[in-house]
Design a protein around this motif. Structure first.
Motif, PDB file in Angstrom:
ATOM      1  N   ILE A  53     -52.450  31.706 112.692  1.00  0.00           N
ATOM      2  CA  ILE A  53     -51.934  32.973 113.203  1.00  0.00           C
ATOM      3  C   ILE A  53     -51.278  33.760 112.082  1.00  0.00           C
ATOM      4  CG2 ILE A  53     -50.238  34.033 114.744  1.00  0.00           C
ATOM      5  CD1 ILE A  53     -50.895  31.753 116.718  1.00  0.00           C
ATOM      6  N   GLN A  54     -50.500  33.086 111.255  1.00  0.00           N
ATOM      7  CA  GLN A  54     -49.820  33.763 110.154  1.00  0.00           C
ATOM      8  C   GLN A  54     -50.647  33.588 108.878  1.00  0.00           C
ATOM      9  OE1 GLN A  54     -45.923  32.025 110.079  1.00  0.00           O
ATOM     10  NE2 GLN A  54     -45.289  33.091 111.925  1.00  0.00           N
ATOM     11  N   MET A  55     -51.322  34.663 108.500  1.00  0.00           N
ATOM     12  CA  MET A  55     -52.124  34.672 107.272  1.00  0.00           C
ATOM     13  C   MET A  55     -51.662  35.846 106.426  1.00  0.00           C
ATOM     14  SD  MET A  55     -55.896  33.556 108.689  1.00  0.00           S
ATOM     15  CE  MET A  55     -56.258  35.115 109.457  1.00  0.00           C
ATOM     16  N   PRO A  56     -51.921  35.811 105.117  1.00  0.00           N
ATOM     17  CA  PRO A  56     -51.350  36.817 104.216  1.00  0.00           C
ATOM     18  C   PRO A  56     -51.790  38.262 104.453  1.00  0.00           C
ATOM     19  CG  PRO A  56     -52.576  35.148 102.979  1.00  0.00           C
ATOM     20  CD  PRO A  56     -52.639  34.786 104.424  1.00  0.00           C
ATOM     21  N   GLU A  57     -53.057  38.516 104.624  1.00  0.00           N
ATOM     22  CA  GLU A  57     -53.518  39.910 104.699  1.00  0.00           C
ATOM     23  C   GLU A  57     -53.681  40.422 106.121  1.00  0.00           C
ATOM     24  OE1 GLU A  57     -56.902  40.702 102.233  1.00  0.00           O
ATOM     25  OE2 GLU A  57     -56.126  39.432 100.644  1.00  0.00           O
ATOM     26  N   MET A  58     -53.982  39.529 107.047  1.00  0.00           N
ATOM     27  CA  MET A  58     -54.263  39.932 108.416  1.00  0.00           C
ATOM     28  C   MET A  58     -53.865  38.768 109.320  1.00  0.00           C
ATOM     29  SD  MET A  58     -58.092  40.706 109.961  1.00  0.00           S
ATOM     30  CE  MET A  58     -58.454  41.777 108.592  1.00  0.00           C
ATOM     31  N   ASP A  59     -53.229  39.058 110.448  1.00  0.00           N
ATOM     32  CA  ASP A  59     -52.859  37.948 111.319  1.00  0.00           C
ATOM     33  C   ASP A  59     -54.104  37.358 111.979  1.00  0.00           C
ATOM     34  OD1 ASP A  59     -53.209  38.911 114.197  1.00  0.00           O
ATOM     35  OD2 ASP A  59     -51.888  40.493 113.415  1.00  0.00           O
ATOM     36  N   GLY A  60     -53.981  36.132 112.450  1.00  0.00           N
ATOM     37  CA  GLY A  60     -55.118  35.417 113.012  1.00  0.00           C
ATOM     38  C   GLY A  60     -55.708  36.066 114.249  1.00  0.00           C
TER      39      GLY A  60
END
Length: 87
Positions: free
Chosen positions: A16-23
């Motif tokens: 869910i928490q990713m650097p460029e775009m949420d999951g």
């Protein structure tokens, strides 16, 4: 998301928490281009996973056990293969 479009995977594993775009956003974008199972491998599922309904392949809480992850991948790929053959 761009790699999913380029390589056309049979399955995607997202956090869910990713650097460029949420999951959640990545999931929506991937599913708008292809019908593939999505596994959320995440510490905090939030309330949005239920909204994905049938589009979501699975949710596995972190830290994931390797055997559980591999079993889930195999089940989803087998199910997707059966759906493809039924068409």
């Amino acid at each position: 998301v761009d790699l999913a479009r380029l390589y056309e995977p049979q399955l995607a594993i997202l956090d869910i928490q990713m650097p460029e775009m949420d999951g959640y956003t990545a999931c929506e974008k991937i599913l708008s281009q292809a019908t593939i199972p999505i596994i959320f491998l995440t510490k905090d599922p939030g309330n949005h996973l239920a909204a994905l309904g049938d589009q979501l392949g699975a949710y596995i809480p972190k830290p994931a056990q390797e055997a559980e992850l591999l079993s889930t991948i195999n089940q989803l790929l087998a199910s997707a293969e059966l759906e493809t053959c039924a068409r």
